[in-house]
Write a protein that holds these residues in place. Structure first.
Motif, short mmCIF file in Angstrom:
data_model
loop_
_atom_site.label_atom_id
_atom_site.label_comp_id
_atom_site.label_asym_id
_atom_site.label_seq_id
_atom_site.Cartn_x
_atom_site.Cartn_y
_atom_site.Cartn_z
N ALA A 1 -1.64 -3.01 0.39
CA ALA A 1 -2.04 -2.57 -0.95
C ALA A 1 -1.86 -1.06 -1.11
N ASN A 2 -2.24 -0.29 -0.10
CA ASN A 2 -2.08 1.16 -0.18
C ASN A 2 -0.61 1.56 -0.15
N ALA A 3 0.22 0.80 0.57
CA ALA A 3 1.66 1.09 0.58
C ALA A 3 2.26 0.86 -0.81
N HIS A 4 1.78 -0.14 -1.52
CA HIS A 4 2.26 -0.38 -2.88
C HIS A 4 1.82 0.74 -3.81
N LEU A 5 0.59 1.19 -3.68
CA LEU A 5 0.11 2.28 -4.52
C LEU A 5 0.83 3.59 -4.21
N MET A 6 1.29 3.74 -2.99
CA MET A 6 1.96 4.96 -2.57
C MET A 6 3.36 5.09 -3.19
N GLN A 7 3.97 3.97 -3.58
CA GLN A 7 5.34 4.02 -4.06
C GLN A 7 5.47 4.76 -5.39
N ARG A 8 4.54 4.47 -6.32
CA ARG A 8 4.57 5.12 -7.63
C ARG A 8 3.15 5.34 -8.12
N ALA A 9 2.97 6.40 -8.90
CA ALA A 9 1.63 6.70 -9.42
C ALA A 9 1.19 5.66 -10.44
N GLN A 10 2.15 4.98 -11.09
CA GLN A 10 1.80 3.99 -12.11
C GLN A 10 1.45 2.63 -11.51
N ASN A 11 1.67 2.43 -10.22
CA ASN A 11 1.40 1.13 -9.61
C ASN A 11 -0.09 0.86 -9.54
N SER A 12 -0.44 -0.42 -9.60
CA SER A 12 -1.84 -0.84 -9.52
C SER A 12 -1.94 -2.08 -8.64
N ILE A 13 -3.16 -2.38 -8.24
CA ILE A 13 -3.41 -3.48 -7.31
C ILE A 13 -4.67 -4.23 -7.72
N ALA A 14 -4.71 -5.50 -7.38
CA ALA A 14 -5.90 -6.33 -7.55
C ALA A 14 -5.94 -7.31 -6.39
N ALA A 15 -7.13 -7.71 -5.99
CA ALA A 15 -7.28 -8.62 -4.85
C ALA A 15 -8.37 -9.64 -5.16
N LEU A 16 -8.07 -10.90 -4.81
CA LEU A 16 -9.01 -12.01 -4.96
C LEU A 16 -9.15 -12.73 -3.64
N ALA A 17 -10.28 -13.37 -3.46
CA ALA A 17 -10.52 -14.23 -2.30
C ALA A 17 -11.05 -15.56 -2.79
N SER A 18 -10.60 -16.64 -2.16
CA SER A 18 -11.02 -17.97 -2.58
C SER A 18 -11.32 -18.82 -1.37
N ASP A 19 -12.34 -19.67 -1.52
CA ASP A 19 -12.62 -20.68 -0.50
C ASP A 19 -12.66 -22.03 -1.20
N ALA A 20 -13.40 -22.97 -0.67
CA ALA A 20 -13.43 -24.31 -1.26
C ALA A 20 -14.40 -24.43 -2.43
N THR A 21 -15.19 -23.40 -2.69
CA THR A 21 -16.21 -23.50 -3.74
C THR A 21 -16.09 -22.45 -4.83
N LYS A 22 -15.47 -21.31 -4.57
CA LYS A 22 -15.46 -20.24 -5.58
C LYS A 22 -14.27 -19.32 -5.36
N VAL A 23 -14.01 -18.53 -6.41
CA VAL A 23 -12.98 -17.49 -6.39
C VAL A 23 -13.64 -16.21 -6.88
N GLU A 24 -13.50 -15.13 -6.14
CA GLU A 24 -14.12 -13.86 -6.50
C GLU A 24 -13.12 -12.72 -6.39
N PHE A 25 -13.33 -11.71 -7.24
CA PHE A 25 -12.52 -10.51 -7.19
C PHE A 25 -13.04 -9.60 -6.08
N LEU A 26 -12.13 -9.16 -5.23
CA LEU A 26 -12.46 -8.16 -4.22
C LEU A 26 -12.19 -6.75 -4.73
N TYR A 27 -11.15 -6.62 -5.51
CA TYR A 27 -10.80 -5.33 -6.12
C TYR A 27 -9.97 -5.60 -7.38
#
Length: 292
Positions: free
Chosen positions: A42-68
């Protein structure tokens, strides 16, 4: 020279955190190692350009949540580490703290009852997030979005229709789906990568996850045609029947709702359409002409 400052690149990372995965049960530290690699990616992607952005999710068998990005106000007060870029510190610590909170809240009994991962639901949530960001973009600004899914779960043919819906939705939104299979090869996700123009990789060994992330998935789709990638595997486009949720080669398709069945049924179990079967035709016996 053409000004491309109005273009930004977004990667939504989805991590399968289901504790019932074979690689996690075999080595509980595997999830932590994957998380470290994701933070570096994720940090390598942000390092490429100042306009780049990132989001992260985690999912198991019961729920999906945003990590970032995190909705928790306490996560926004993370202190910067000396010698590290402030944005990198925020991304890394937010993802790890939210993942730790999610793992602690897992109900093991409920996970064992619902062993199927919510990967299709995670992709749907990522598409909704991308669609919201695209609507909020000012006129003339373009958002190049893609999804990266990392999973070690087994094939789940019971969610075939849900998978197909999110695949064609991503194709309509011009969102590329990339998949990194950590354990077994997954046919349905391979189909989704082919439909959306993404990259599918069955990881040879989990120890080299970060190297494969930076090599295969960090370049944007426009740049990948100029790089040398592992040879693509043949896509298995078999469909899953609606009766037994198994992949089949030849089946029967309902002419009304396009449901697929491995055996013939006079009534479609999905839309309850009754099919009229023609009775077998009987050949008439010709009478022999008698001579006078």
């Amino acid at each position: 020279m053409e000004d491309t400052n109005d273009e930004s690149s977004l990667i939504v990372i989805i991590l399968d955190s289901n504790p019932m995965q074979r690689i996690v049960r075999r080595n509980p530290q595997q999830l932590t190692q994957c998380l470290d690699s994701i933070c570096v990616f994720a940090n390598a992607h942000l390092m490429q350009r100042a306009q780049n952005s990132i989001a992260a999710l985690a999912s198991d068998a019961t729920k999906v949540e945003f990590l970032y990005p995190s909705q928790n106000s306490q996560m926004r007060e993370i202190r910067q580490i000396d010698g590290q870029y402030e944005k990198f510190t925020q991304v890394e610590k937010t993802i790890k703290l939210n993942m730790a909170s999610m793992v602690k809240s897992i109900d093991q009994n409920l996970i064992e009852q619902k062993a199927e991962p919510m990967l299709a639901g995670s992709i749907a949530m990522a598409l909704c997030y991308i669609a919201r960001l695209q609507r909020e973009k000012p006129p003339g600004c373009k958002l190049n979005a893609r999804i990266l899914l990392l999973t070690g779960s087994l094939e789940c043919a019971s969610q075939y229709m849900t998978y197909m819906n999110v695949f064609f939705t991503a194709q309509k939104q011009n969102v590329v789906l990339d998949v990194c299979a950590l354990d077994e090869s997954m046919t349905l996700l391979q189909q989704g990568c082919d439909i959306t123009g993404g990259q599918y990789l069955k990881l040879p060994q989990t120890e080299g996850l970060l190297q494969y992330l930076l090599w295969i998935f960090l370049p944007d789709p426009a740049t990948r045609s100029k790089l040398v990638f592992p040879p693509a595997t043949k896509v298995d486009y078999r469909a899953a029947c609606f009766c037994h949720r198994e992949l089949i080669d030849i089946g029967y398709v309902c002419s009304v709702c396009l449901s697929i069945f491995c055996k013939f049924s006079p009534i479609c179990t999905t839309c309850h359409t009754v099919f009229k079967t023609q009775a077998p035709t009987t050949s008439k016996v010709k009478k022999k002409k008698t001579k006078a």
